[in-house]
Motif scaffolding. Structure first.
Motif, PDB file in Angstrom:
ATOM      1  N   ALA A  66       0.812  -1.218   0.000  1.00 47.04           N
ATOM      2  CA  ALA A  66       0.000   0.000   0.000  1.00 47.04           C
ATOM      3  C   ALA A  66       0.850   1.275   0.000  1.00 47.04           C
ATOM      4  N   PRO A  67       1.914   1.383   0.810  1.00 48.56           N
ATOM      5  CA  PRO A  67       2.737   2.605   0.739  1.00 48.56           C
ATOM      6  C   PRO A  67       3.422   2.776  -0.619  1.00 48.56           C
ATOM      7  N   VAL A  68       3.843   1.677  -1.227  1.00 45.98           N
ATOM      8  CA  VAL A  68       4.472   1.761  -2.554  1.00 45.98           C
ATOM      9  C   VAL A  68       3.441   2.217  -3.591  1.00 45.98           C
ATOM     10  N   ILE A  69       2.232   1.667  -3.518  1.00 49.48           N
ATOM     11  CA  ILE A  69       1.170   2.077  -4.446  1.00 49.48           C
ATOM     12  C   ILE A  69       0.855   3.554  -4.260  1.00 49.48           C
ATOM     13  N   SER A  70       0.818   4.010  -3.009  1.00 51.98           N
ATOM     14  CA  SER A  70       0.560   5.425  -2.738  1.00 51.98           C
ATOM     15  C   SER A  70       1.660   6.305  -3.332  1.00 51.98           C
ATOM     16  N   TRP A  71       2.900   5.864  -3.223  1.00 54.29           N
ATOM     17  CA  TRP A  71       4.013   6.645  -3.771  1.00 54.29           C
ATOM     18  C   TRP A  71       3.956   6.696  -5.298  1.00 54.29           C
ATOM     19  N   LEU A  72       3.652   5.565  -5.925  1.00 47.94           N
ATOM     20  CA  LEU A  72       3.560   5.539  -7.382  1.00 47.94           C
ATOM     21  C   LEU A  72       2.350   6.319  -7.883  1.00 47.94           C
ATOM     22  N   TYR A  73       1.267   6.221  -7.173  1.00 55.30           N
ATOM     23  CA  TYR A  73       0.025   6.892  -7.566  1.00 55.30           C
ATOM     24  C   TYR A  73       0.092   8.392  -7.309  1.00 55.30           C
ATOM     25  N   GLY A  74       0.899   8.779  -6.330  1.00 56.49           N
ATOM     26  CA  GLY A  74       1.076  10.201  -6.043  1.00 56.49           C
ATOM     27  C   GLY A  74       0.051  10.794  -5.113  1.00 56.49           C
ATOM     28  N   LYS A  75      -0.728   9.946  -4.426  1.00 58.38           N
ATOM     29  CA  LYS A  75      -1.746  10.443  -3.502  1.00 58.38           C
ATOM     30  C   LYS A  75      -1.791   9.548  -2.280  1.00 58.38           C
ATOM     31  N   PRO A  77      -4.422   8.461   1.412  1.00 57.29           N
ATOM     32  CA  PRO A  77      -5.837   8.371   1.791  1.00 57.29           C
ATOM     33  C   PRO A  77      -6.288   9.435   2.786  1.00 57.29           C
ATOM     34  N   TYR A  78      -5.418  10.361   3.161  1.00 57.17           N
ATOM     35  CA  TYR A  78      -5.760  11.313   4.214  1.00 57.17           C
ATOM     36  C   TYR A  78      -5.971  12.739   3.699  1.00 57.17           C
ATOM     37  N   THR A  79      -5.333  13.107   2.622  1.00 58.85           N
ATOM     38  CA  THR A  79      -5.420  14.473   2.113  1.00 58.85           C
ATOM     39  C   THR A  79      -6.822  14.756   1.579  1.00 58.85           C
ATOM     40  N   LEU A  80      -7.358  15.954   1.890  1.00 59.07           N
ATOM     41  CA  LEU A  80      -8.687  16.371   1.445  1.00 59.07           C
ATOM     42  C   LEU A  80      -8.555  17.086   0.102  1.00 59.07           C
ATOM     43  N   TYR A  81      -8.391  16.306  -0.949  1.00 62.27           N
ATOM     44  CA  TYR A  81      -8.144  16.884  -2.268  1.00 62.27           C
ATOM     45  C   TYR A  81      -9.325  17.719  -2.749  1.00 62.27           C
ATOM     46  N   GLY A  82     -10.534  17.272  -2.458  1.00 63.16           N
ATOM     47  CA  GLY A  82     -11.709  18.004  -2.920  1.00 63.16           C
ATOM     48  C   GLY A  82     -11.843  19.375  -2.288  1.00 63.16           C
ATOM     49  N   GLY A 115     -13.654  14.893   0.107  1.00 66.75           N
ATOM     50  CA  GLY A 115     -12.831  14.951  -1.091  1.00 66.75           C
ATOM     51  C   GLY A 115     -11.582  14.108  -1.052  1.00 66.75           C
ATOM     52  N   ARG A 116     -11.555  13.064  -0.240  1.00 66.47           N
ATOM     53  CA  ARG A 116     -10.393  12.178  -0.224  1.00 66.47           C
ATOM     54  C   ARG A 116     -10.418  11.223  -1.418  1.00 66.47           C
ATOM     55  N   ASP A 117      -9.255  10.727  -1.785  1.00 62.37           N
ATOM     56  CA  ASP A 117      -9.142   9.839  -2.937  1.00 62.37           C
ATOM     57  C   ASP A 117      -9.727   8.468  -2.588  1.00 62.37           C
ATOM     58  N   VAL A 118     -10.696   7.998  -3.379  1.00 62.02           N
ATOM     59  CA  VAL A 118     -11.386   6.738  -3.091  1.00 62.02           C
ATOM     60  C   VAL A 118     -10.455   5.547  -3.314  1.00 62.02           C
ATOM     61  N   PHE A 119      -9.619   5.620  -4.342  1.00 60.56           N
ATOM     62  CA  PHE A 119      -8.718   4.508  -4.626  1.00 60.56           C
ATOM     63  C   PHE A 119      -7.773   4.239  -3.461  1.00 60.56           C
ATOM     64  N   MET A 120      -7.185   5.284  -2.904  1.00 61.48           N
ATOM     65  CA  MET A 120      -6.264   5.102  -1.795  1.00 61.48           C
ATOM     66  C   MET A 120      -6.997   4.716  -0.515  1.00 61.48           C
ATOM     67  N   GLN A 121      -8.216   5.229  -0.358  1.00 59.41           N
ATOM     68  CA  GLN A 121      -9.022   4.781   0.784  1.00 59.41           C
ATOM     69  C   GLN A 121      -9.276   3.282   0.704  1.00 59.41           C
ATOM     70  N   LEU A 122      -9.542   2.786  -0.489  1.00 58.65           N
ATOM     71  CA  LEU A 122      -9.812   1.364  -0.680  1.00 58.65           C
ATOM     72  C   LEU A 122      -8.561   0.532  -0.446  1.00 58.65           C
ATOM     73  N   ILE A 289      -8.312   6.593  10.076  1.00 60.79           N
ATOM     74  CA  ILE A 289      -7.813   5.324   9.550  1.00 60.79           C
ATOM     75  C   ILE A 289      -8.784   4.813   8.483  1.00 60.79           C
ATOM     76  N   PRO A 290      -8.312   4.564   7.266  1.00 64.47           N
ATOM     77  CA  PRO A 290      -9.207   4.039   6.213  1.00 64.47           C
ATOM     78  C   PRO A 290      -9.731   2.662   6.593  1.00 64.47           C
ATOM     79  N   ASP A 291     -10.996   2.437   6.310  1.00 66.62           N
ATOM     80  CA  ASP A 291     -11.613   1.166   6.680  1.00 66.62           C
ATOM     81  C   ASP A 291     -12.778   0.886   5.738  1.00 66.62           C
ATOM     82  N   TRP A 292     -12.907  -0.382   5.316  1.00 62.48           N
ATOM     83  CA  TRP A 292     -13.984  -0.761   4.406  1.00 62.48           C
ATOM     84  C   TRP A 292     -15.359  -0.527   5.032  1.00 62.48           C
TER      85      TRP A 292
END
Length: 341
Positions: A66-75, A77-82, A115-122, A289-292
């Protein structure tokens, strides 16, 4: 002149080898293989098991990386992008773009209002759910193994008391108890003016899931041990003067790994579902904390205006649970093909 003639049938002889050696006899591929090799041989012939194993491995890799995916994706799960970027949310807090705001920048869209990123939340939600479920499954298996073997081998009063304890645990309304007990834990360890630590929620969830989850596997192993303790190999070990510990670890436990592995395989997706359900009910993991489960809760609140936000956690949880249950069935059939329906 022949009145009748009898026809004779000629059976061709096996073709001789050009090297003068007798023809090789094909031996069954199961000959000379260990039980583990036979299990793997049966499992790899099951396309459903292989496919479900691939899906399960994919989910585990996503959780680990998950941290590697976040680094590659550039986002993250905590930042309020919206809220930080104008034009992503409308005046009502919903994504401006269709399909929940899906775009090349936000693959699965953005969360309404925050406005958080749904992909990173998932992705990080998978990490949270699997971590709690794996620790709970490990503890449940350990306690269930100890209690089941002790009850089945010792018998007498020990078996009676453990059996009654198993009955009480299985009859207890675990979900209602956890919902009622979680605020009590918070009041005991956290003052009203302080925020509940994330570690306290995680430890409490794991403890309660373990407390109500061990009885099933303990009852199963108790029955297995009761049927084996009078067998010849156990009696022979007793005659030779083997200690109870040696009989348990050397004679009984090796014959119990099959039901233990099968039950653990089926238990983990049940723990993932339980954790998500408790978070949905408000007694699981807390923000940020992101959670399903909390994504489900948020999705039910906004589905009339943004159904996309509810689809992704629902599809992910459904695929994971189905794949893991199918994997458990395939593992069971590979270990004991007589149980195959």
């Amino acid at each position: 002149m022949l009145v009748g003639s009898a026809r004779t049938m000629t059976i061709p002889a096996p073709a001789a080898s050009t090297t003068g050696e007798p023809p090789a006899v094909k031996t069954p591929e199961t000959v000379g293989r260990s039980p583990g090799q036979l299990m793997w041989l049966r499992f790899r012939r099951d396309p459903t098991g292989i496919a479900s194993a691939g899906v399960v491995i994919f989910f585990f890799l996503v959780a680990i990386l998950a941290p590697v995916i976040s680094w590659l994706y550039g986002k993250d799960p905590y930042t309020l992008y919206g809220q930080d970027t104008p034009g992503l949310l409308n005046d009502f807090g919903y994504p401006v773009l269709p399909n929940g705001g899906m775009s090349s920048d936000f693959w699965f869209g953005i969360e309404p209002n925050l406005g958080r990123d749904v992909f990173m939340q998932l992705v990080y939600g998978i990490r949270t759910s699997l971590l709690i479920a794996m620790v709970s499954t490990l503890l449940i298996s350990m306690i269930g193994i100890v209690m089941g073997i002790v009850a089945g081998y010792a018998g007498g009063r020990t078996d009676y008391f453990i059996g009654r304890l198993i009955d009480i645990v299985l009859s207890f309304p675990s979900t209602l108890f956890i919902i009622a007990f979680m605020p009590v834990v918070e009041n005991l360890f956290v003052s009203p003016d302080e925020e509940t630590p994330v570690w306290l929620r995680a430890v409490t969830l794991i403890t309660l899931l373990t407390a109500f989850g061990w009885a099933g596997i303990a009852r199963l192993l108790r029955g297995q041990v009761l049927s084996m303790r009078e067998r010849e190999f156990v009696e022979a070990a007793k005659v030779t003067g083997a200690s109870p510990a040696r009989i348990i670890f050397k004679e009984l436990l090796p014959n119990l790994w099959t039901p233990i592995l099968i039950q653990s395989t089926l238990l983990l997706p049940a723990m993932v579902t339980a954790e998500a359900a408790l978070s949905f009910l408000g007694v699981g993991m807390i923000e940020p904390i992101p959670d399903w489960g909390r994504m489900f809760l948020r999705g039910t609140q906004v589905y009339q205006n943004d159904i996309t936000f509810l689809i992704f956690p629902g599809a992910a949880l459904l695929i994971f649970v189905i794949a893991f249950n199918l994997l458990g069935d395939s593992v069971r059939d590979a270990f004991d093909p007589k149980l195959k329906r």
